[in-house]
Write an enzyme that holds these catalytic residues in place. Structure first.
Site, short mmCIF file in Angstrom:
data_model
loop_
_atom_site.label_atom_id
_atom_site.label_comp_id
_atom_site.label_asym_id
_atom_site.label_seq_id
_atom_site.Cartn_x
_atom_site.Cartn_y
_atom_site.Cartn_z
N GLY A 468 0.79 -1.21 0.00
CA GLY A 468 0.00 0.00 0.00
C GLY A 468 0.83 1.27 0.00
O GLY A 468 2.04 1.25 0.25
N LEU A 470 0.74 3.76 2.13
CA LEU A 470 1.24 4.11 3.45
C LEU A 470 2.35 3.16 3.90
O LEU A 470 3.38 3.59 4.44
CB LEU A 470 0.08 4.09 4.46
CG LEU A 470 0.25 4.90 5.74
CD1 LEU A 470 0.65 6.32 5.46
CD2 LEU A 470 -1.04 4.84 6.56
N TYR A 519 -8.48 -2.28 4.15
CA TYR A 519 -9.39 -2.13 3.02
C TYR A 519 -9.58 -0.64 2.75
O TYR A 519 -9.99 0.10 3.64
CB TYR A 519 -10.73 -2.80 3.35
CG TYR A 519 -11.65 -3.00 2.19
CD1 TYR A 519 -11.80 -4.25 1.60
CD2 TYR A 519 -12.40 -1.95 1.67
CE1 TYR A 519 -12.66 -4.46 0.53
CE2 TYR A 519 -13.26 -2.14 0.60
CZ TYR A 519 -13.39 -3.39 0.04
OH TYR A 519 -14.25 -3.59 -1.02
N THR A 559 -9.71 7.55 9.62
CA THR A 559 -10.10 8.39 8.49
C THR A 559 -11.04 9.51 8.90
O THR A 559 -11.70 9.43 9.95
CB THR A 559 -10.80 7.51 7.43
OG1 THR A 559 -11.31 8.33 6.38
CG2 THR A 559 -11.97 6.75 8.03
N ASP A 560 -11.10 10.54 8.07
CA ASP A 560 -12.08 11.60 8.28
C ASP A 560 -13.50 11.12 8.03
O ASP A 560 -14.47 11.78 8.45
CB ASP A 560 -11.76 12.79 7.38
CG ASP A 560 -11.74 12.44 5.90
OD1 ASP A 560 -11.50 11.26 5.57
OD2 ASP A 560 -11.96 13.34 5.06
N TYR A 583 -17.31 1.90 4.93
CA TYR A 583 -15.89 2.13 5.19
C TYR A 583 -15.71 2.95 6.46
O TYR A 583 -14.89 2.60 7.34
CB TYR A 583 -15.26 2.85 3.99
CG TYR A 583 -13.81 3.22 4.20
CD1 TYR A 583 -12.80 2.29 4.03
CD2 TYR A 583 -13.45 4.52 4.56
CE1 TYR A 583 -11.47 2.63 4.23
CE2 TYR A 583 -12.12 4.87 4.75
CZ TYR A 583 -11.13 3.92 4.59
OH TYR A 583 -9.83 4.27 4.78
N LYS A 587 -13.93 1.84 10.24
CA LYS A 587 -12.86 2.58 10.91
C LYS A 587 -13.31 3.06 12.29
O LYS A 587 -12.53 3.03 13.26
CB LYS A 587 -12.42 3.75 10.05
CG LYS A 587 -11.67 3.35 8.78
CD LYS A 587 -10.31 2.75 9.10
CE LYS A 587 -9.46 2.57 7.87
NZ LYS A 587 -8.11 2.03 8.18
#
Length: 754
Positions: A468, A470, A519, A559-560, A583, A587
């Site tokens: 990935g 990151l 994911y 995540t935002d 998603y 998170k």
């Protein structure tokens, strides 16, 4: 209070740890720059207890002339030191009181004012009269360095640019020190002088011998004057006379010696210099003209193939020249956290080595307890560049960093615990050079000065998500920062399989795990919720349980999209989550389960990646399309906070090394629409945005609902540089990668204040 910092080594067998507060009040034309206004200590009395918690025996602490009595002694305001000096005394921390720190005094005087010395002496006497119990003083910090910047380089007031102004400023500062100590000792005969300055050394090509030798004599000049060593036999006697000093004023110092009770030496990665008559071999910003000779003047770590031994031999030079007690009064480096730790340990061990060789070394001072601002431009303007220290003040309340933990270990004699000490600092690593390395017999390695951390096994960081964006970014930056790591594929560690995770921990024996995988397909998650929840929720939960079981640090990313956008302004860490899609739900649930399982875990919320190392991020795609004359669509009604991946990874690693925990928001701290981000990227790259089409979120045809406003702010601290700065560095990195050059080298860090 712990007395007798200047007692003999046999009475103080242990090397002492001191602290120092960056308190510069320097003048640039008619503007004053105050570090304590920037770092907040001017208004925060409770910092005193934070300082005491570090285990320091003494602190370099300001009672500055410019702040206390800018309009004269009769109107002095003593309320600030009245509170703070007794508080230090009560907590067993000895203050070493500084009166002028890189300043030129109040507006009515300057470093070339004949009355400066008498006026400072008057102020010093008033300080001593008010605090007769204070024993240690630094009337003028770094007189030689301040004279260079103010009288020769013209950076600070009075902005001189010649040898005569430099010499005049130095003589005024040294005379002021003598008279100030005389006034102080009239009140307290036992008062001690701790005289600080930069401990430099210059090397060079044979063709530069004349300048090299001059610099190596000039570095001692302030201490020589105070010690009464300047007379007709001094090597710089003729230079001083040629620079408009008079024989009478020079011999006054010989007849009125005021030798330091402790010589305070300040040492930085820039303190040792290399001069070369071939400037074409070096970066232009390292080339200068001195006495009509255009040459390179560069810090030795950036050029010498074999590093210099560091400060230990320079301590011995100082001891052999003066035979007076010595303290290292500033130990600091502007670098990533692990290199800050490595630098301090190297300085500490060098001090112990010099003690073992017979030098009377009293202490090592960790400088800038609250960090420092804008020293990358010599504090000539407010750029917002911040270098953290043992405490980071960017969140308002000072946050202890890993340097604070290291100080407590050093001061108490406990074993050093941070595994990042296993690596070498950037100043000794192969990638440190700014030019073709120079081989010289002058620089002889002495690795014994380090001895940083003894471990039979080099503990790595385990990083999931090998393929990935990151995960690969962490691998690249850990390599650059000399942090041991392994990036693991799913076959090497399946984060959804507890047995697989256990096998990886047993095999690699890490000190930390970073979950950089998962994911990431937001729209596809709507039809693939089981897999999304397994990879984004179950996997991090299993990792967190394994980490708390094995006492490992754990960091994972969120995540935002855990927010619904209803707030309409940037979200902070404590705002309640309310995801709109699968998603975001995966998170949000992961955050809760991870922190329930492992309260020591670090959860980083971030958003809207862009970076120079992949072709799939929004900024890269927008610039590629628009640069080739193609149209590009971007939503104008979706507001996000973009994040430059190198900044995210560097700051995340710093927080991990600091042993931070809980939820942190890390972005480049600006709320913009996707369309505005594309325009800003075009401006940075010089690309025509004419074919950019601003569209609505609805017209983008997303399968998953997205918030209209998901920008992240922070109540814990805005640690990443600005978006414009990040875009500028992104463009530079892309251009340099196209030419096969790395944009950033070890030792280059970006720290900006909020």
């Amino acid at each position: 209070m712990i007395p007798h910092l200047g007692s003999q080594p046999e009475q103080t067998p242990e090397l002492a740890l001191w602290g120092g507060l960056e308190c510069t009040v320097n003048r640039v034309r008619d503007n004053y720059f105050s570090q304590m206004d920037r770092n907040g200590h001017a208004e925060r009395l409770q910092d005193i207890e934070r300082f005491a918690s570090l285990g320091i025996r003494a602190i370099r602490y300001p009672v500055l002339w410019e702040r206390t009595a800018p309009d004269g002694i009769e109107s002095a305001d003593w309320s600030w030191p009245d509170e703070r000096l007794p508080a230090l005394q009560q907590l067993g921390v000895t203050p070493i009181v500084g009166l002028v720190h890189h300043g030129s005094g109040p507006r009515h005087t300057s470093l070339v004012d004949a009355c400066f010395a008498d006026k400072l002496a008057e102020y010093a006497g008033a300080v001593a009269a008010r605090y007769p119990w204070v024993e240690y003083y630094t009337p003028v910090n770094e007189p030689l360095t301040t004279a260079r910047f103010s009288g020769l380089a013209g950076v600070w007031y009075p902005h001189g640019g010649d040898e005569a102004t430099f010499v005049r400023a130095l003589l005024v500062e040294c005379r002021a020190t003598v008279l100030a100590m005389r006034a102080i000792r009239a009140v307290n005969p036992d008062a001690k002088l701790v005289q600080t300055d930069d401990l430099s050394k210059t090397y060079g090509m044979p063709e530069m011998e004349a300048i090299t030798s001059f610099f190596n004599e000039r570095r001692w000049l302030g201490w020589d004057l105070l010690c009464g060593k300047v007379d007709q036999d001094h090597k710089l006697w003729n230079y001083l006379l040629e620079s408009n000093a008079t024989e009478e004023e020079l011999l006054w110092f010989r007849d009125n010696p005021c030798p330091p009770d402790i010589i305070g030496v300040n040492y930085y990665a820039t303190s040792e210099r290399w001069l070369d008559h071939r400037p074409e071999r070096y970066p232009k910003d390292r080339c200068h003209t001195f006495r009509g000779i255009y040459h390179a003047d560069i810090e030795t770590p950036r050029v010498l193939a074999t590093p210099t031994p560091g400060i230990a031999p320079l301590l011995m030079e100082t001891w052999e020249r003066y035979g007076l007690p010595i303290a290292i009064t500033e130990a600091h480096i502007d670098a990533n956290r692990e290199d800050q730790l490595r630098w301090l340990v190297e300085i500490w061990n060098a001090a112990k080595k010099a003690r073992n060789q017979g030098a009377d070394i009293r202490a090592v001072t960790v400088w800038a307890l609250l960090g420092s601002f804008d020293w990358n431009c010599l504090v000539t303007e407010c750029r917002g560049y911040y270098e953290p220290g043992p405490f980071d003040v960017r969140g308002g309340t000072p946050r202890p960093t890993a340097v604070a933990t290291l100080m407590r270990e050093l001061s108490s004699g406990r074993p050093l615990s941070n595994p990042v000490l296993q690596g070498e600092g950037w100043w000794r690593r192969p990638g440190r050079f700014l030019c073709k390395p120079v081989a010289t017999s002058t620089a002889v390695a002495d690795l014994a000065v380090r001895g940083q951390f003894k471990s039979a096994h080099v503990q790595p960081i385990l990083i999931s998500g090998a393929t990935g964006t990151l995960g690969s970014a962490f691998a690249r930056i850990c390599e650059k920062r000399n942090l041991a790591y392994h990036v693991l594929t799913r076959q090497e560690m399946d984060i959804t399989d507890p047995a697989s995770v256990e096998r990886a921990i047993q095999r690699f024996k890490p000190w930390a795990i970073i979950n950089a995988g998962g994911y990431v397909r937001v729209d596809e998650a709507e039809g693939d919720s089981e897999r999304c929840m397994r990879e984004n929720t179950l996997g991090p939960t299993i990792l967190s349980l394994a980490c708390i079981r094995h006492a490992l640090r754990f960091m994972t990313f969120s995540t935002d999209l855990v927010f619904d956008g209803a707030k309409g302004r940037p979200y902070v860490e404590s705002d309640p989550v309310n995801p709109l899609g699968v998603y975001g739900c995966s998170k949000a649930e992961a955050e809760q389960r991870v922190l329930d399982a492992d309260p020591q875990a670090l959860v980083i919320r971030t958003s809207s990646f862009f970076g120079p190392w992949d072709q799939h991020n929004f900024v890269t795609q927008a610039l590629n399309a628009l640069d080739h004359g193609q149209s590009f669509q971007a939503a104008g009604d979706m507001v996000v906070a973009p994040t430059y991946v190198p900044d995210l990874v560097n700051v995340s690693l710093d927080l991990l090394i600091d042993r931070e925990r809980g939820v942190w928001h890390l972005t480049n701290a600006e709320a913009v629409s996707w369309a505005e981000l594309a325009r800003r990227a075009c401006a940075a790259a010089g690309v025509d945005p004419g074919r950019l089409e601003e569209v609505s979120m609805e017209s983008c045809g997303y399968a998953a609902r997205r918030p209209g406003f998901s920008a992240l702010g922070s109540e814990r601290g805005l640690l990443l540089p600005s978006l414009d700065d990040a875009l500028k560095r992104y463009v530079e990195a892309v251009e340099q990668r196209a030419h096969g050059v790395e944009a950033e080298r070890p030792g280059e860090a970006a720290h900006y204040a909020s």
